[in-house]
Design an enzyme around this catalytic site. Sequence first.
Site, PDB file in Angstrom:
ATOM      1  CB  SER A 146      28.242 -38.698 -40.229  1.00  0.00           C
ATOM      2  OG  SER A 146      27.668 -38.763 -41.345  1.00  0.00           O
ATOM      3  CG  HIS A 190      25.644 -42.953 -40.639  1.00  0.00           C
ATOM      4  ND1 HIS A 190      24.908 -42.374 -39.650  1.00  0.00           N
ATOM      5  CD2 HIS A 190      26.314 -41.975 -41.122  1.00  0.00           C
ATOM      6  CE1 HIS A 190      24.759 -41.120 -39.783  1.00  0.00           C
ATOM      7  NE2 HIS A 190      25.607 -40.761 -40.902  1.00  0.00           N
TER       8      HIS A 190
END
Length: 203
Positions: A98, A123
Site C-alpha cells: 500500500s 491496492h
Amino acid sequence: MTLVPYVVEDTGRGERAMDIYSRLLKDRIVMIGQEITEPLANTVIAQLLFLMSEDPKKDIQIFINSPGGYITAGLAIYDTIRFLGCDVNTYCIGQAASMGALLLSAGTKGKRHALPHSRMMIHQPSGGIIGTSADIQLQAAEILTLKKHLANILSECTGQPVEKIIEDSERDFFMGAEEAISYGLIDKVVTSAKETNKDTSST
C-alpha cells in the site's frame, strides 16, 4: 510495547549509549518498520530534514518493512522525499504494501531496491465511512479523488499508464522482487550490502 535496542560507542571521551535508530541516522539510514501513521510520518520527516541540513547533497537510505497505513501520513513522507535535494535510496525488506509500496517507488530512479524474498503490494484506498448521508457522499468522493491521485503518483514513479495502475489496484496486487522490477516499482534486487554501497559511493 516495542523494545528498542541500544548500542554503546566509544567516543574517545568515554562510552555513549544511543538507541539503534539514532545510530543508524548517523549513517544516513532511516527505517520505516511499522504501520505508516501520523506520528511515524512526523518522526521520519524530521529525520529526513535533519539529514538534509547536515549534508544537502549526500545520499539518504530508507529501509521499508511496512504493511502500509494512512494515506495523508504516507503522502507527507512522499512529498518530503521529493523536497530533498539529495538522492534517496529505497529498500524493501520483508514487505512494502500500500503506502509502503508508494514510498518504495518514490526513491531516486536507479536507486530503488528490494531484497530477494521481499513482497510488494498495491491496492486502492479504503476506509470506514460513517455519518449522515451527506457526510458519506463527501467521504466517498474524497476516497475516489485519492484513488486517482495515488494512481497518478504511482504512474509517474513506475512508468505504468494510470489506467493500468487503477485496474491493477482494484484488488490487492502482489509482486515479488523480480516482478516489481518489471512493473517499475523498483530498479534492482540486491542480496548483499556490497551491492548497495555501489549506489552511494559516488555521492
